[in-house]
Enzyme design. Structure first.
Site: not given
Ligand code: HPA
Length: 276
Positions: A33, A64, A86, A88-89, A116, A214-215, A238, A250
Site C-alpha cells: 500500500s 493498489h 488480498h 479480505y477481498e 503497510a 493483512m498480506s 500507524n 486507510h
Molecule cells: N492493522 C492491520 N493492517 C494494517 C494496519 C493495522 O493497524 N496498518 C496498515 N495495515
C-alpha cells in the site's frame, strides 16, 4: 485443481516473458500500500497491466494499481508487482499467491515483499521501516492447502528460514549504507479487512508480534514452497489499535506511506544494487 494452477502460472509467465524480450529478472518485488512509487526507479521499464496477464487477479483497493513493471535498478534486472490482491477481498488464497508464483516461474533468485503495517512494538513510530525477521500466519489459511503439486515444491515446507538470513543482512547493510533507520521484528499477517480490536492487539503483542497487517504471509509461503529466498520490509503506517487514542483509517495508512516513500525507495534501490 493444482495441476491446472501450475499451467496457469506457466501461461502467465510465458506471456510476461514474451513482452520482456531478453530481460530476465533476477529480483522480484511486491510493493505494498502506497509504496508503488518505487516503480519509477526502474530504468527502461516495461509495464504490463495485470489485465493483460492471463489468470492474474486484479485489486480494487485504493493505492493498489495492478501492474507488473520490469526493467533494471542499479543495473540489476528486476520485476515488480505494484498492487497485490488480498484474502479480505474474497480472493481464494491460490489467486492471492499466483503473481508471486509467476515471479518465481520467471526465475527470480530473490523476492522482496513489502507492506503497510500497524506498529505493535512500543519502540515503533509512524513512518518507521521494519525488516521482517519472521512472521505469524494468523490468516486462518495457507496457500499450500490441497493436493500438492511437486512441480511447485514439496508437500511439507520448512519455514525456519522463511526470511532468508543472507538477504536480511544484505538489507541491514543497505540500511546502514543509506542512513535509513531500519527496525526489525515479527510480522503478524491477519485476514482483515477490519483493523484489530485493542484486545486483539494485546493478544498479538503477547504472541510476539511487532507489527500487524493483512498480506504477505501466504506469498512468502508460496515462494518458500518453490525454494525462492525472501526478504520483507514493513512500513509502520500507524500505531496498532488501542496503542493510541485515534481510530484507524486507510487515509492515514496512505499518507504515512507517501511520507516514507523516499526512505523506502533509497533502501530498496541500495538492496537491489547489492544483489548484483
Ligand atoms: N492493522 C492491520 N493492517 C494494517 C494496519 C493495522 O493497524 N496498518 C496498515 N495495515
Amino acid at each position: 485443481m493444482m495441476p491446472i494452477e501450475f499451467n496457469d502460472v506457466q501461461r502467465a509467465a510465458a506471456e510476461i516473458r514474451a513482452k520482456l524480450g531478453t530481460l530476465s529478472p533476477r529480483v522480484g518485488l511486491v510493493l505494498g500500500s502506497g509504496l508503488g512509487g518505487f516503480a519509477a526507479k526502474i530504468t527502461d521499464a516495461v509495464r504490463i497491466s495485470f489485465k493483460k496477464i492471463p489468470h492474474f487477479p486484479e485489486s480494487k483497493v485504493a493505492g493498489h494499481a495492478g501492474e507488473l513493471v520490469a526493467g533494471t535498478v542499479a543495473d540489476v534486472p528486476v520485476a515488480l508487482l505494484a498492487g497485490r490482491v488480498h484474502l479480505y477481498e474474497g480472493w481464494p488464497v491460490v489467486c492471492v499467491v499466483r503473481p508471486i508464483r509467476t515471479l518465481c516461474a520467471l526465475g527470480v533468485e530473490a523476492i522482496v515483499v513489502t507492506n503497510a503495517a500497524g506498529g505493535i512494538d512500543r519502540e515503533f513510530g509512524v513512518g518507521d521501516l521494519m525488516l521482517i525477521d519472521d512472521h505469524l500466519n494468523l490468516t486462518g489459511q495457507n496457500a499450500l492447502v490441497g493436493d500438492n503439486d511437486e512441480r511447485f515444491g514439496p508437500r511439507f515446507v520448512d519455514m525456519t528460514g522463511a526470511y532468508d538470513a543472507t538477504l536480511r543482512s544484505r538489507m541491514v547493510d543497505a540500511a546502514r549504507a543509506t542512513g535509513v533507520d531500519l527496525k526489525r521484528g515479527v510480522y503478524a499477517g491477519l485476514l482483515g479487512p477490519t483493523y484489530e480490536t485493542p484486545a486483539e492487539v494485546r493478544m498479538l503483542a503477547a504472541l510476539g508480534a511487532s507489527a500487524v497487517g493483512m498480506s504477505t504471509v501466504n506469498e512468502v509461503i508460496a515462494a518458500r514452497h518453490r525454494g525462492v529466498p525472501c526478504v520483507g520490509v514493513s512500513l509502520i503506517t500507524n500505531l496498532a489499535a488501542g496503542w493510541s487514542e485515534a481510530p484507524l483509517n486507510h487515509d492515514e495508512v496512505q499518507t504515512a506511506a507517501k511520507q516514507a516513500a523516499e526512505r523506502f525507495e533509497r533502501l530498496v534501490v541500495e538492496f537491489v544494487r547489492r544483489c548484483a
